[in-house]
Design a protein around this motif. Structure first.
Motif, PDB file in Angstrom:
ATOM      1  N   GLU A  80     -28.996 -29.324   2.115  1.00 49.72           N
ATOM      2  CA  GLU A  80     -28.224 -28.370   2.883  1.00 49.72           C
ATOM      3  C   GLU A  80     -26.816 -28.249   2.306  1.00 49.72           C
ATOM      4  O   GLU A  80     -26.268 -29.190   1.732  1.00 49.72           O
ATOM      5  CB  GLU A  80     -28.150 -28.815   4.352  1.00 49.72           C
ATOM      6  CG  GLU A  80     -29.484 -28.769   5.078  1.00 49.72           C
ATOM      7  CD  GLU A  80     -30.316 -30.034   4.888  1.00 49.72           C
ATOM      8  OE1 GLU A  80     -29.999 -30.804   3.957  1.00 49.72           O
ATOM      9  OE2 GLU A  80     -31.258 -30.235   5.655  1.00 49.72           O
ATOM     10  N   GLU A  81     -26.210 -27.103   2.471  1.00 52.02           N
ATOM     11  CA  GLU A  81     -24.900 -26.824   1.879  1.00 52.02           C
ATOM     12  C   GLU A  81     -23.837 -27.807   2.362  1.00 52.02           C
ATOM     13  O   GLU A  81     -22.922 -28.169   1.605  1.00 52.02           O
ATOM     14  CB  GLU A  81     -24.482 -25.384   2.208  1.00 52.02           C
ATOM     15  CG  GLU A  81     -23.220 -24.939   1.499  1.00 52.02           C
ATOM     16  CD  GLU A  81     -22.900 -23.475   1.750  1.00 52.02           C
ATOM     17  OE1 GLU A  81     -21.783 -23.043   1.398  1.00 52.02           O
ATOM     18  OE2 GLU A  81     -23.769 -22.780   2.318  1.00 52.02           O
ATOM     19  N   LYS A  82     -23.954 -28.282   3.590  1.00 52.44           N
ATOM     20  CA  LYS A  82     -22.926 -29.182   4.139  1.00 52.44           C
ATOM     21  C   LYS A  82     -22.890 -30.534   3.421  1.00 52.44           C
ATOM     22  O   LYS A  82     -21.910 -31.274   3.533  1.00 52.44           O
ATOM     23  CB  LYS A  82     -23.155 -29.397   5.635  1.00 52.44           C
ATOM     24  CG  LYS A  82     -24.501 -30.013   5.990  1.00 52.44           C
ATOM     25  CD  LYS A  82     -24.659 -30.123   7.503  1.00 52.44           C
ATOM     26  CE  LYS A  82     -26.022 -30.682   7.887  1.00 52.44           C
ATOM     27  NZ  LYS A  82     -26.184 -30.779   9.363  1.00 52.44           N
ATOM     28  N   TYR A  83     -23.961 -30.869   2.672  1.00 49.10           N
ATOM     29  CA  TYR A  83     -23.989 -32.132   1.933  1.00 49.10           C
ATOM     30  C   TYR A  83     -23.631 -31.945   0.456  1.00 49.10           C
ATOM     31  O   TYR A  83     -23.582 -32.928  -0.285  1.00 49.10           O
ATOM     32  CB  TYR A  83     -25.382 -32.769   2.008  1.00 49.10           C
ATOM     33  CG  TYR A  83     -25.857 -33.045   3.411  1.00 49.10           C
ATOM     34  CD1 TYR A  83     -25.058 -33.717   4.326  1.00 49.10           C
ATOM     35  CD2 TYR A  83     -27.125 -32.632   3.827  1.00 49.10           C
ATOM     36  CE1 TYR A  83     -25.502 -33.965   5.618  1.00 49.10           C
ATOM     37  CE2 TYR A  83     -27.573 -32.890   5.107  1.00 49.10           C
ATOM     38  CZ  TYR A  83     -26.754 -33.548   6.002  1.00 49.10           C
ATOM     39  OH  TYR A  83     -27.204 -33.805   7.274  1.00 49.10           O
ATOM     40  N   TYR A  84     -23.369 -30.711   0.060  1.00 51.76           N
ATOM     41  CA  TYR A  84     -23.256 -30.436  -1.371  1.00 51.76           C
ATOM     42  C   TYR A  84     -22.034 -31.109  -2.002  1.00 51.76           C
ATOM     43  O   TYR A  84     -22.108 -31.630  -3.116  1.00 51.76           O
ATOM     44  CB  TYR A  84     -23.216 -28.929  -1.617  1.00 51.76           C
ATOM     45  CG  TYR A  84     -23.520 -28.572  -3.053  1.00 51.76           C
ATOM     46  CD1 TYR A  84     -24.805 -28.732  -3.564  1.00 51.76           C
ATOM     47  CD2 TYR A  84     -22.523 -28.109  -3.910  1.00 51.76           C
ATOM     48  CE1 TYR A  84     -25.095 -28.428  -4.884  1.00 51.76           C
ATOM     49  CE2 TYR A  84     -22.800 -27.799  -5.228  1.00 51.76           C
ATOM     50  CZ  TYR A  84     -24.086 -27.965  -5.711  1.00 51.76           C
ATOM     51  OH  TYR A  84     -24.369 -27.676  -7.024  1.00 51.76           O
ATOM     52  N   GLU A  85     -20.907 -31.109  -1.310  1.00 55.89           N
ATOM     53  CA  GLU A  85     -19.702 -31.729  -1.870  1.00 55.89           C
ATOM     54  C   GLU A  85     -19.925 -33.225  -2.090  1.00 55.89           C
ATOM     55  O   GLU A  85     -19.552 -33.779  -3.134  1.00 55.89           O
ATOM     56  CB  GLU A  85     -18.511 -31.500  -0.949  1.00 55.89           C
ATOM     57  CG  GLU A  85     -17.201 -32.048  -1.510  1.00 55.89           C
ATOM     58  CD  GLU A  85     -16.021 -31.710  -0.619  1.00 55.89           C
ATOM     59  OE1 GLU A  85     -14.941 -32.294  -0.837  1.00 55.89           O
ATOM     60  OE2 GLU A  85     -16.175 -30.877   0.300  1.00 55.89           O
TER      61      GLU A  85
END
Length: 423
Positions: free
Chosen positions: A393-398
């Motif tokens: 998911e995008e929220k885990y990308y960083e």
């Protein structure tokens, strides 16, 4: 109490307080309260204990280590240490439901604890990690435990000259690392079609228990170059997701494996629209990939699904077909036999053994003809792009990018040996 008396009492209290505050202190009166180099006494350390919780310090404690011999049992072992039969019987009764004391196997290690020569406890290792403690000092206690497992990071590189497993072994690493690599990249790389010169870099864990090597642990990061293309995998874990992902955060896991074997098998015939059939002596389409393998070699399902056929059918010999979803179907031909429970309607998991290599039907030797269908049309299983599991998911990308950057720099530090380095 009158107002006058109350005022006088308060004044008296104030006067006493002032007198006490103004009284000069005498160091000698406080000697017992001051902690200094003269009156400081170090608190004695607790007695040393081993990993099983037993105090091992002291002249009266002895530990005798040994291994179970052929035809030895708990009874014969404890009798050698003068434990009476009634106590042994009570131990066996106490162990019921906790551990099976009848499963002592020759070679398993154990240790006997003694105090002034009298045995009071035993630790029995069923494996390098699992153990049971039997203590009969005051009352009888039986419990199980596990030795803490220590992880040490390791690194290895290799260039394929024959097979992945031989390359891993030649690098001085457990053969199991090859299986782990095949699991990580099994959805991307056909490990049965490796070429000489393909190469890999791996950061992984070695596992130890009580100072003894257990084997390969998890892969942390890996890079595999196959046929000029570089594949990378990074292990990532947080409170919601865990697994291997590529540099873009796409899951390395696919709905279908690239090949229906766990270990390397040679491709003897590729997918073709016009192949000369060795038995029929004519050219005809070959809508599958043939893997030459010894009779009886286990064949696995490349994905979870439902068996839609498991029978002997003409030139196909013994065949299993599995429907994986609305689009994907696989077929496995010329089987020597079916695995237990494989029948029409049975549900199978990815990696489950479904049958064994044979040469039933029109076959010149033991092999598996593996076929993949997309929307009921045959496709080349070697070259087709397989559907992936969900990406991060995008929220885990960083958070994931930080892991990738760190592991990438460490992979880049690994160099192939100069004499076999490739351009």
């Amino acid at each position: 109490m009158s107002r006058t008396l109350l005022i006088g009492f308060v004044c008296l209290l104030v006067a006493l307080t002032v007198a006490l505050l103004e009284r000069p202190e005498k160091v000698e009166d406080l000697d017992e309260d001051i902690i200094n180099a003269q009156n400081f006494y170090e608190i004695p350390p607790l007695p040393g204990k081993d990993i099983y919780g037993f105090i091992t310090e002291g002249e009266n404690i002895q530990i005798e280590e040994s291994a179970i011999r052929r035809n030895e049992s708990l009874y014969t072992i404890l009798r050698k240490h003068d434990i009476d039969p009634q106590t042994i019987y009570n131990i066996q009764q106490k162990a019921t439901g906790i551990i099976n004391l009848r499963r002592m196997i020759p070679g398993q290690k154990y240790r006997i604890y003694k105090n002034e020569g009298e045995a009071f406890a035993m630790v029995w290792h069923q494996s390098k990690v699992n153990y049971a403690i039997i203590n009969w000092l005051d009352d009888i206690h039986v419990e199980t435990g596990m030795v803490p497992i220590n992880k040490e990071e390791a690194k290895v590189t290799g260039v394929i000259t024959s097979s992945l497993y031989e390359t891993v072994v030649d690098a001085g690493v457990s053969r199991r690392l090859g299986a782990e690599l095949a699991d990580v990249f099994g959805w991307e790389i056909d490990f049965f079609g490796l070429r000489s010169g393909d190469h890999f870099k791996v950061i992984y864990e070695n596992l130890y228990a009580n100072g003894e090597y257990l084997g390969i642990g998890d892969i942390i990061a890996a890079e595999f170059q196959h046929r000029g293309r570089v594949y990378k995998a990074y292990y990532f874990e947080n409170e919601s997701r865990r697994g291997f992902f590529n540099e873009n955060g796409d899951s390395m896991q696919k709905e279908l494996l690239k090949a229906p074997f766990r270990y390397s098998q040679r491709i003897s015939s590729n997918f073709s629209n016009s192949r000369f059939h060795p038995i029929l002596n004519q050219r005809r389409p070959h809508y599958g990939t043939d893997y030459a393998a010894p009779t009886g070699t286990p064949i696995i399902s490349v994905g979870e699904g439902v068996v839609i056929e498991a029978q002997r059918r003409g030139g196909n010999g013994n065949i299993v077909q599995i429907r994986h979803n609305n689009s994907y179907k696989t077929a496995y031909l010329h089987l020597n036999g079916f695995a237990p429970g494989i029948r029409q309607g049975a549900k199978v998991e990815q990696g489950q053994v479904i049958g064994y290599v044979g040469q039933t039907g029109l076959a010149t030797g033991p092999h598996l003809c593996y076929r993949l269908y997309v929307d009921d049309r045959p496709v080349n299983s070697i070259t087709v792009d397989l559907p992936a599991a969900d990406s991060l998911e995008e929220k885990y990308y960083e958070e994931f990018r930080h892991v990738v950057d760190t592991l990438d720099s460490r992979l880049n530090e690994l160099k192939l040996k100069p004499e076999i380095a490739l351009n």
